[in-house]
Write a protein that holds these residues in place. Structure first.
Motif, PDB file in Angstrom:
ATOM      1  N   TYR A  74       0.845  -1.133  -0.029  1.00 40.44           N
ATOM      2  CA  TYR A  74       0.133  -0.032   0.175  1.00 40.44           C
ATOM      3  C   TYR A  74       0.909   1.131   0.092  1.00 40.44           C
ATOM      4  CZ  TYR A  74      -4.454  -2.428   1.255  1.00 40.44           C
ATOM      5  OH  TYR A  74      -5.623  -3.261   0.964  1.00 40.44           O
ATOM      6  N   ASN A  75       1.777   1.311   1.178  1.00 35.44           N
ATOM      7  CA  ASN A  75       2.546   2.555   1.151  1.00 35.44           C
ATOM      8  C   ASN A  75       3.512   2.824  -0.249  1.00 35.44           C
ATOM      9  OD1 ASN A  75       1.403   3.429   3.477  1.00 35.44           O
ATOM     10  ND2 ASN A  75       3.056   2.365   4.739  1.00 35.44           N
ATOM     11  N   TYR A  76       4.168   1.803  -0.742  1.00 40.50           N
ATOM     12  CA  TYR A  76       4.903   1.672  -1.820  1.00 40.50           C
ATOM     13  C   TYR A  76       4.341   2.345  -2.920  1.00 40.50           C
ATOM     14  CZ  TYR A  76       7.606   0.296  -5.892  1.00 40.50           C
ATOM     15  OH  TYR A  76       8.257   0.088  -6.996  1.00 40.50           O
ATOM     16  N   ILE A  77       2.904   1.653  -3.115  1.00 39.39           N
ATOM     17  CA  ILE A  77       2.217   2.258  -4.456  1.00 39.39           C
ATOM     18  C   ILE A  77       1.903   3.476  -4.334  1.00 39.39           C
ATOM     19  CG2 ILE A  77       0.167   1.899  -5.453  1.00 39.39           C
ATOM     20  CD1 ILE A  77       0.509  -1.247  -5.181  1.00 39.39           C
ATOM     21  N   VAL A  78       1.350   4.178  -3.027  1.00 40.26           N
ATOM     22  CA  VAL A  78       0.682   5.503  -3.092  1.00 40.26           C
ATOM     23  C   VAL A  78       2.016   6.290  -3.005  1.00 40.26           C
ATOM     24  CG1 VAL A  78      -0.012   7.072  -1.173  1.00 40.26           C
ATOM     25  CG2 VAL A  78      -1.215   5.020  -1.659  1.00 40.26           C
ATOM     26  N   GLU A  79       3.384   6.141  -2.482  1.00 40.99           N
ATOM     27  CA  GLU A  79       4.590   6.758  -2.637  1.00 40.99           C
ATOM     28  C   GLU A  79       5.031   6.958  -4.063  1.00 40.99           C
ATOM     29  OE1 GLU A  79       7.127   5.383   0.342  1.00 40.99           O
ATOM     30  OE2 GLU A  79       5.706   5.935   2.143  1.00 40.99           O
ATOM     31  N   THR A  80       4.697   5.691  -4.800  1.00 37.58           N
ATOM     32  CA  THR A  80       5.272   5.641  -6.167  1.00 37.58           C
ATOM     33  C   THR A  80       4.403   6.638  -6.964  1.00 37.58           C
ATOM     34  OG1 THR A  80       5.896   3.539  -6.065  1.00 37.58           O
ATOM     35  CG2 THR A  80       5.547   4.265  -8.392  1.00 37.58           C
ATOM     36  N   LYS A  81       3.239   7.070  -6.750  1.00 37.93           N
ATOM     37  CA  LYS A  81       2.301   8.072  -7.298  1.00 37.93           C
ATOM     38  C   LYS A  81       2.082   7.805  -8.695  1.00 37.93           C
ATOM     39  CE  LYS A  81       3.393  12.129  -4.535  1.00 37.93           C
ATOM     40  NZ  LYS A  81       3.971  11.702  -3.380  1.00 37.93           N
ATOM     41  N   PRO A  82       1.660   6.412  -9.029  1.00 38.56           N
ATOM     42  CA  PRO A  82       1.469   6.286 -10.607  1.00 38.56           C
ATOM     43  C   PRO A  82       0.163   7.009 -10.850  1.00 38.56           C
ATOM     44  CG  PRO A  82       0.412   4.418  -9.223  1.00 38.56           C
ATOM     45  CD  PRO A  82       1.146   5.273  -8.063  1.00 38.56           C
ATOM     46  N   LYS A  83      -0.153   7.112 -12.281  1.00 40.73           N
ATOM     47  CA  LYS A  83      -1.462   7.768 -12.728  1.00 40.73           C
ATOM     48  C   LYS A  83      -2.571   6.776 -12.264  1.00 40.73           C
ATOM     49  CE  LYS A  83       0.832  10.654 -16.172  1.00 40.73           C
ATOM     50  NZ  LYS A  83       1.274  10.566 -17.686  1.00 40.73           N
ATOM     51  N   ARG A  84      -2.173   5.412 -12.571  1.00 42.18           N
ATOM     52  CA  ARG A  84      -3.384   4.583 -12.256  1.00 42.18           C
ATOM     53  C   ARG A  84      -2.874   3.431 -11.629  1.00 42.18           C
ATOM     54  NH1 ARG A  84      -4.997   2.105 -18.251  1.00 42.18           N
ATOM     55  NH2 ARG A  84      -3.016   1.801 -18.761  1.00 42.18           N
ATOM     56  N   VAL A  85      -3.726   2.464 -11.189  1.00 41.59           N
ATOM     57  CA  VAL A  85      -3.540   0.962 -10.708  1.00 41.59           C
ATOM     58  C   VAL A  85      -4.673   0.188 -11.469  1.00 41.59           C
ATOM     59  CG1 VAL A  85      -3.384  -0.322  -8.830  1.00 41.59           C
ATOM     60  CG2 VAL A  85      -2.410   1.698  -8.520  1.00 41.59           C
ATOM     61  N   VAL A  86      -4.088  -0.821 -12.028  1.00 39.81           N
ATOM     62  CA  VAL A  86      -5.064  -1.650 -12.683  1.00 39.81           C
ATOM     63  C   VAL A  86      -5.136  -3.010 -11.852  1.00 39.81           C
ATOM     64  CG1 VAL A  86      -5.371  -3.206 -14.572  1.00 39.81           C
ATOM     65  CG2 VAL A  86      -4.372  -0.983 -14.894  1.00 39.81           C
ATOM     66  N   PHE A  87      -6.265  -3.426 -11.225  1.00 37.31           N
ATOM     67  CA  PHE A  87      -6.823  -4.540 -10.505  1.00 37.31           C
ATOM     68  C   PHE A  87      -7.065  -5.478 -11.297  1.00 37.31           C
ATOM     69  CE2 PHE A  87      -6.605  -1.169  -7.625  1.00 37.31           C
ATOM     70  CZ  PHE A  87      -6.240  -1.583  -6.363  1.00 37.31           C
ATOM     71  N   ASN A  88      -6.186  -6.555 -11.790  1.00 36.76           N
ATOM     72  CA  ASN A  88      -6.612  -7.583 -12.635  1.00 36.76           C
ATOM     73  C   ASN A  88      -7.570  -8.596 -12.079  1.00 36.76           C
ATOM     74  OD1 ASN A  88      -4.722  -7.447 -15.228  1.00 36.76           O
ATOM     75  ND2 ASN A  88      -3.418  -6.786 -13.586  1.00 36.76           N
ATOM     76  N   PRO A  89      -8.355  -9.413 -12.583  1.00 37.28           N
ATOM     77  CA  PRO A  89      -9.328 -10.430 -12.237  1.00 37.28           C
ATOM     78  C   PRO A  89      -8.555 -11.239 -10.758  1.00 37.28           C
ATOM     79  CG  PRO A  89      -9.538 -10.408 -14.598  1.00 37.28           C
ATOM     80  CD  PRO A  89      -8.185  -9.449 -14.090  1.00 37.28           C
ATOM     81  N   GLY A  90      -9.222 -11.043  -9.606  1.00 34.84           N
ATOM     82  CA  GLY A  90      -8.702 -11.853  -8.584  1.00 34.84           C
ATOM     83  C   GLY A  90      -8.067 -10.986  -7.888  1.00 34.84           C
ATOM     84  N   THR A  91      -7.730  -9.631  -8.155  1.00 35.87           N
ATOM     85  CA  THR A  91      -7.098  -9.056  -7.387  1.00 35.87           C
ATOM     86  C   THR A  91      -8.034  -7.641  -6.551  1.00 35.87           C
ATOM     87  OG1 THR A  91      -6.552  -7.109  -8.915  1.00 35.87           O
ATOM     88  CG2 THR A  91      -5.061  -9.103  -8.561  1.00 35.87           C
ATOM     89  N   GLU A  92      -9.275  -7.561  -7.092  1.00 33.90           N
ATOM     90  CA  GLU A  92     -10.265  -6.554  -6.615  1.00 33.90           C
ATOM     91  C   GLU A  92      -9.961  -6.516  -4.979  1.00 33.90           C
ATOM     92  OE1 GLU A  92     -11.163  -9.453  -8.147  1.00 33.90           O
ATOM     93  OE2 GLU A  92     -11.772  -8.814 -10.154  1.00 33.90           O
ATOM     94  N   ASN A  93     -10.096  -4.932  -4.735  1.00 39.09           N
ATOM     95  CA  ASN A  93      -9.702  -4.552  -3.399  1.00 39.09           C
ATOM     96  C   ASN A  93     -10.255  -3.488  -3.016  1.00 39.09           C
ATOM     97  OD1 ASN A  93      -8.698  -4.014  -0.593  1.00 39.09           O
ATOM     98  ND2 ASN A  93      -6.551  -4.685  -1.146  1.00 39.09           N
ATOM     99  N   PRO A  94     -11.842  -3.356  -2.529  1.00 39.98           N
ATOM    100  CA  PRO A  94     -12.260  -2.106  -2.368  1.00 39.98           C
ATOM    101  C   PRO A  94     -11.642  -1.284  -1.287  1.00 39.98           C
ATOM    102  CG  PRO A  94     -14.068  -3.733  -2.619  1.00 39.98           C
ATOM    103  CD  PRO A  94     -12.450  -4.357  -2.554  1.00 39.98           C
ATOM    104  N   GLU A  95     -11.066  -1.846  -0.233  1.00 36.88           N
ATOM    105  CA  GLU A  95     -10.398  -1.097   0.786  1.00 36.88           C
ATOM    106  C   GLU A  95      -9.284  -0.315   0.104  1.00 36.88           C
ATOM    107  OE1 GLU A  95      -8.857  -3.044   4.671  1.00 36.88           O
ATOM    108  OE2 GLU A  95      -6.918  -2.962   3.330  1.00 36.88           O
ATOM    109  N   PHE A  96      -8.490  -0.912  -0.696  1.00 39.76           N
ATOM    110  CA  PHE A  96      -7.338  -0.365  -1.386  1.00 39.76           C
ATOM    111  C   PHE A  96      -7.773   0.846  -2.477  1.00 39.76           C
ATOM    112  CE2 PHE A  96      -3.162  -1.143  -3.705  1.00 39.76           C
ATOM    113  CZ  PHE A  96      -2.586   0.078  -3.312  1.00 39.76           C
ATOM    114  N   TYR A  97      -8.950   0.620  -3.137  1.00 45.00           N
ATOM    115  CA  TYR A  97      -9.564   1.509  -3.986  1.00 45.00           C
ATOM    116  C   TYR A  97      -9.584   2.883  -3.238  1.00 45.00           C
ATOM    117  CZ  TYR A  97     -11.491  -2.521  -6.440  1.00 45.00           C
ATOM    118  OH  TYR A  97     -11.633  -3.692  -7.296  1.00 45.00           O
ATOM    119  N   GLN A  98     -10.091   2.879  -2.156  1.00 41.63           N
ATOM    120  CA  GLN A  98     -10.568   4.203  -1.355  1.00 41.63           C
ATOM    121  C   GLN A  98      -9.042   5.002  -0.874  1.00 41.63           C
ATOM    122  OE1 GLN A  98     -12.567   2.850   2.060  1.00 41.63           O
ATOM    123  NE2 GLN A  98     -14.452   3.470   1.160  1.00 41.63           N
TER     124      GLN A  98
END
Length: 121
Positions: A74-98
């Motif tokens: 979580y912290n790594y991805i937020v700190e990387t500041k990508p334009k988008r994160v793709v959640f492929n099938p099986g990786t869906e995560n509403p907690e992380f979406y928020q």
């Protein structure tokens, strides 16, 4: 086509894995790829790293990790500041979406392979 710097998180050197196929297709389509996985390896000339390294100017992080394993990143991805994160099938995560949306990172629930195959990446 624009080169989109992409991190494949959950990379695998096993040809039957979707992460392997995604890395291969991203390279074929001319995208810059950084692969991070549990084990060292190589796919389509891209070395798989086992440690998340600080990055800048990342367009997309595409996930191949189940939600429980995503928490470590979580912290790594937020700190990387990508334009988008793709959640492929099986990786869906509403907690992380928020968390991503609170940090102005676009959430895309899609399949990287389909996006690439249909020129929607």
């Amino acid at each position: 086509m624009k080169n989109k710097k992409t991190v494949v998180l959950g990379a695998s050197s096993k040809p039957d894995k979707y992460a392997f196929k995604a890395i291969t297709m991203l390279v074929e389509k001319g995208h810059s790829v950084l692969a991070i996985g549990q084990n060292l390896g190589e796919v389509a000339g891209i070395k798989i790293r086992t440690k998340a390294i600080p990055l800048k100017n990342i367009d997309t992080i595409t996930l191949y990790l189940n939600p429980a394993r995503q928490r470590d990143y979580y912290n790594y991805i937020v700190e990387t500041k990508p334009k988008r994160v793709v959640f492929n099938p099986g990786t869906e995560n509403p907690e992380f979406y928020q968390l991503l949306e609170l940090n102005n990172i676009k959430v895309e629930i899609a399949c990287t392979l389909v996006l690439l195959a249909t020129n929607q990446y």
